[in-house]
Design a protein around this motif. Structure first.
Motif, PDB file in Angstrom:
ATOM      1  N   VAL A  53      34.141  45.279  42.852  1.00 33.94           N
ATOM      2  CA  VAL A  53      35.161  45.593  41.833  1.00 33.94           C
ATOM      3  C   VAL A  53      35.534  44.311  41.098  1.00 33.94           C
ATOM      4  O   VAL A  53      35.540  44.248  39.855  1.00 33.94           O
ATOM      5  N   ALA A  54      35.809  43.245  41.844  1.00 35.03           N
ATOM      6  CA  ALA A  54      36.194  41.969  41.220  1.00 35.03           C
ATOM      7  C   ALA A  54      35.039  41.429  40.381  1.00 35.03           C
ATOM      8  O   ALA A  54      35.233  40.965  39.252  1.00 35.03           O
ATOM      9  N   ARG A  55      33.816  41.549  40.908  1.00 36.61           N
ATOM     10  CA  ARG A  55      32.638  40.992  40.211  1.00 36.61           C
ATOM     11  C   ARG A  55      32.403  41.717  38.891  1.00 36.61           C
ATOM     12  O   ARG A  55      31.865  41.158  37.945  1.00 36.61           O
ATOM     13  N   GLN A  56      32.786  42.992  38.819  1.00 36.39           N
ATOM     14  CA  GLN A  56      32.583  43.760  37.583  1.00 36.39           C
ATOM     15  C   GLN A  56      33.878  43.851  36.753  1.00 36.39           C
ATOM     16  O   GLN A  56      34.040  44.757  35.948  1.00 36.39           O
ATOM     17  N   GLY A  57      34.760  42.894  36.973  1.00 38.00           N
ATOM     18  CA  GLY A  57      35.922  42.760  36.086  1.00 38.00           C
ATOM     19  C   GLY A  57      37.148  43.548  36.503  1.00 38.00           C
ATOM     20  O   GLY A  57      38.185  43.507  35.826  1.00 38.00           O
ATOM     21  N   GLY A  58      37.074  44.304  37.601  1.00 36.50           N
ATOM     22  CA  GLY A  58      38.207  45.135  38.019  1.00 36.50           C
ATOM     23  C   GLY A  58      39.228  44.338  38.812  1.00 36.50           C
ATOM     24  O   GLY A  58      38.951  43.225  39.272  1.00 36.50           O
ATOM     25  N   ASP A  59      40.410  44.918  38.969  1.00 33.91           N
ATOM     26  CA  ASP A  59      41.493  44.255  39.687  1.00 33.91           C
ATOM     27  C   ASP A  59      41.622  44.892  41.079  1.00 33.91           C
ATOM     28  O   ASP A  59      42.214  45.965  41.230  1.00 33.91           O
ATOM     29  N   PRO A  60      41.081  44.226  42.117  1.00 33.70           N
ATOM     30  CA  PRO A  60      41.094  44.843  43.449  1.00 33.70           C
ATOM     31  C   PRO A  60      42.491  44.963  44.049  1.00 33.70           C
ATOM     32  O   PRO A  60      42.668  45.684  45.034  1.00 33.70           O
ATOM     33  N   SER A  61      43.498  44.305  43.447  1.00 33.63           N
ATOM     34  CA  SER A  61      44.834  44.411  44.039  1.00 33.63           C
ATOM     35  C   SER A  61      45.353  45.856  43.986  1.00 33.63           C
ATOM     36  O   SER A  61      46.164  46.262  44.805  1.00 33.63           O
ATOM     37  N   TYR A  62      44.829  46.649  43.009  1.00 34.50           N
ATOM     38  CA  TYR A  62      45.240  48.067  42.954  1.00 34.50           C
ATOM     39  C   TYR A  62      44.674  48.857  44.134  1.00 34.50           C
ATOM     40  O   TYR A  62      45.206  49.901  44.495  1.00 34.50           O
ATOM     41  N   LEU A  63      43.585  48.365  44.707  1.00 35.71           N
ATOM     42  CA  LEU A  63      43.006  49.062  45.856  1.00 35.71           C
ATOM     43  C   LEU A  63      43.852  48.794  47.097  1.00 35.71           C
ATOM     44  O   LEU A  63      44.029  49.659  47.949  1.00 35.71           O
ATOM     45  N   LYS A  76      21.205  42.894  36.813  1.00 43.04           N
ATOM     46  CA  LYS A  76      20.316  42.195  37.744  1.00 43.04           C
ATOM     47  C   LYS A  76      21.063  41.074  38.469  1.00 43.04           C
ATOM     48  O   LYS A  76      20.834  40.831  39.644  1.00 43.04           O
ATOM     49  N   ARG A  77      21.946  40.398  37.733  1.00 43.07           N
ATOM     50  CA  ARG A  77      22.691  39.287  38.359  1.00 43.07           C
ATOM     51  C   ARG A  77      23.644  39.814  39.437  1.00 43.07           C
ATOM     52  O   ARG A  77      23.730  39.262  40.518  1.00 43.07           O
ATOM     53  N   VAL A  78      24.355  40.911  39.113  1.00 41.21           N
ATOM     54  CA  VAL A  78      25.350  41.426  40.068  1.00 41.21           C
ATOM     55  C   VAL A  78      24.660  41.935  41.337  1.00 41.21           C
ATOM     56  O   VAL A  78      25.098  41.632  42.453  1.00 41.21           O
ATOM     57  N   ILE A  79      23.560  42.665  41.209  1.00 38.83           N
ATOM     58  CA  ILE A  79      22.880  43.161  42.425  1.00 38.83           C
ATOM     59  C   ILE A  79      22.334  41.983  43.241  1.00 38.83           C
ATOM     60  O   ILE A  79      22.420  41.987  44.469  1.00 38.83           O
ATOM     61  N   ALA A  80      21.844  40.944  42.538  1.00 33.98           N
ATOM     62  CA  ALA A  80      21.312  39.780  43.278  1.00 33.98           C
ATOM     63  C   ALA A  80      22.439  39.070  44.030  1.00 33.98           C
ATOM     64  O   ALA A  80      22.249  38.610  45.155  1.00 33.98           O
ATOM     65  N   GLU A  81      23.628  39.010  43.432  1.00 34.69           N
ATOM     66  CA  GLU A  81      24.720  38.240  44.052  1.00 34.69           C
ATOM     67  C   GLU A  81      25.522  39.032  45.091  1.00 34.69           C
ATOM     68  O   GLU A  81      26.007  38.456  46.049  1.00 34.69           O
TER      69      GLU A  81
END
Ligand code: URA
Length: 452
Positions: free
Chosen positions: A313-323, A140-145
């Motif tokens: 991706v960043a908000r869910q803990g992923g490393d966007p630098s790989y993208l 709920k927090r991630v969709i709101a933000e």
């Protein structure tokens, strides 16, 4: 009614009431009804089917076996998409950030690979650090933000489906339209959505091989969603060859990022724009589907869709630098070229077999607890209708498994049919489905400015 009486009624072609299904399924979830009785009921449904009212009641009971997330505090029409699954189907990775970038909140609960098909969760988890196991509160927090969230089925969401699905898998009762429809819709309706777009795949790489079966499933799904008060529409789209060129979890992230950066892969983006444009229209950010498609194209061209993907991706803990720098990703031990044994035109793909080959290379599971190798997969270089010369590159195989290489190369050659004459152009989006039925579909404005 006792469980035996419910089973007997369905076995003999009767119509179950909501109360009978509720008692049976809640008894099953509470461990008061054993697996063997549920298995018998599932087989009775498999053989005798269900009426539209029974399918809606089944979905409702499965949905309320767990939490139904309330997102009413989040402004806007929340819209999701569900695909019945295919090979190389990475549409969600492009579409979800693209639609969110158009201002439509997208709460998405996805699944893992099933049979020969890939799963969005496995693809997302190929991104280093990406977490799909958020709690409902985090969801709920991630969709709101961010206006977008991408997770897997939690233990609170439709627990009846989780148990019934596992049982169907081992009792040969997966391929049943009411059971598939109840399973899909109970999970989707638990997400807190207001509207839903369905992508029902048809062809030799789909679960439904014929247009008629796909249309029947589409009508069942749309009628359940509509009867539950959610605006639900669907498309029947082609799955007679892999979608795009890449199959395998990290490879599919890479191809999706290419598309998000505006380097369109024609068939993949055709499906993505049609589904995405429909979501934007349902989300009331466009007055028509055509206008929704234009909004989606703008979101890609402006870079906003890719930015939104990096943000989530960043908000869910992923490393966007790989993208941004996919070359940093670990490389597979073996990268093997597969060359054509004949000259001619590509006339077809054994699509399901391509999906199974990707699994054999490490891209999927053959047992529930198998560990996926995100680097493993296949890149095809030709689509149906393309010219190919003898010894020309047909595709590339990527794997850490040295022992499967020779078999994989020969298999891949046999899965691409090469013939003398050019096949007629493949239609990709076959039909549109809403509560009034199945209609042929054309998107004339789609190709403005796109290289096909
Ligand atoms: N996907 C699901 O979630 N359930 C099914 O039964 C089939 C595909």
């Amino acid at each position: 009614m006792t469980p035996v009486e419910v089973i007997r009624k369905k076995r003999d072609g009767g119509t179950l009431t909501r109360e009978e299904m509720h008692a049976f399924i809640s008894g099953y979830v509470a461990n008061e009804i054993p697996d063997y009785q549920m298995a018998a009921l599932l087989m009775a449904v498999y053989f005798n089917g269900m009426t539209a009212d029974e399918r809606a009641a089944l979905t409702d009971v499965m949905l309320h076996s767990g939490v139904v997330v309330d997102l009413s505090h989040i402004p806007g029409v929340k819209v999701d998409k569900h695909s019945t699954g295919g090979v190389g189907d990475k549409v969600s990775l492009i579409l979800a950030p693209m639609v969110a970038a158009c201002g439509v909140p997208v709460p998405m609960i996805s699944g893992r690979g099933l049979g020969h098909t890939g799963g969005t969760l496995d693809k997302l988890e190929a991104i280093p650090g990406f977490r799909t196991d958020l709690s409902i509160e985090e969801y709920k927090r991630v969709i709101a933000e961010t206006g977008l969230v991408l997770i897997g089925q939690t233990k609170e969401i439709a627990p009846a489906d989780k148990r019934m699905y596992a049982l169907r898998d081992v009792t040969a009762t997966v391929e049943s339209i009411p059971l598939i429809a109840g399973s899909i819709m109970s999970k989707k309706l638990a997400e807190g959505i207001d509207a839903l777009v369905l992508d029902i795949k048809t062809g030799n790489g789909a679960f439904m091989h014929t247009f008629e079966d796909s249309a029947a499933l589409a009508e069942a799904l749309v009628s359940i969603g509509t009867s539950m008060g959610k605006r639900t529409v669907g498309y029947i789209t082609d799955m007679n060859q892999p979608l795009g060129y890449m199959i395998g979890n990290w490879l599919e992230v890479v191809e999706s990022v290419e598309c998000l950066k505006g380097r369109a892969v024609a068939d993949l983006m055709e499906v993505t724009y049609v589904l995405g444009g429909t979501m934007v229209w349902l989300g009331k950010r466009a007055a028509s589907i055509d206008e929704g498609i234009e909004r989606c194209k703008e979101a890609i061209a402006s870079g906003k869709a890719f930015e939104k993907f990096c943000e989530v991706v960043a908000r869910q803990g992923g490393d966007p630098s790989y993208l941004e720098h996919p070359q940093r990703y670990p490389r597979p031990r073996h990268v093997v070229e597969v060359r054509s044994t004949a000259s001619g035109y590509v006339t077809g793909y054994a699509t399901m077999q391509i999906g199974l080959l990707a699994i054999a290379l490490g891209a999927g599971r053959t047992k529930v607890d198998d560990i996926i190798d995100p680097k493993a997969g296949i890149i095809i270089t030709k689509k149906i209708g393309d010219r190919v010369e003898r010894d020309e590159l047909l595709g590339t195989i990527a794997t850490d498994r040295g022992d499967v290489l020779d078999r994989a190369r020969a298999a891949m050659q046999s899965f691409v049919a090469v013939g003398e004459t050019t096949p007629s152009r493949q239609q990709l989006v076959h039909a549109f489905v809403d509560e009034t039925g199945v209609k042929p579909w054309t998107t004339p404005s789609l190709w403005k400015g796109m290289n096909r």
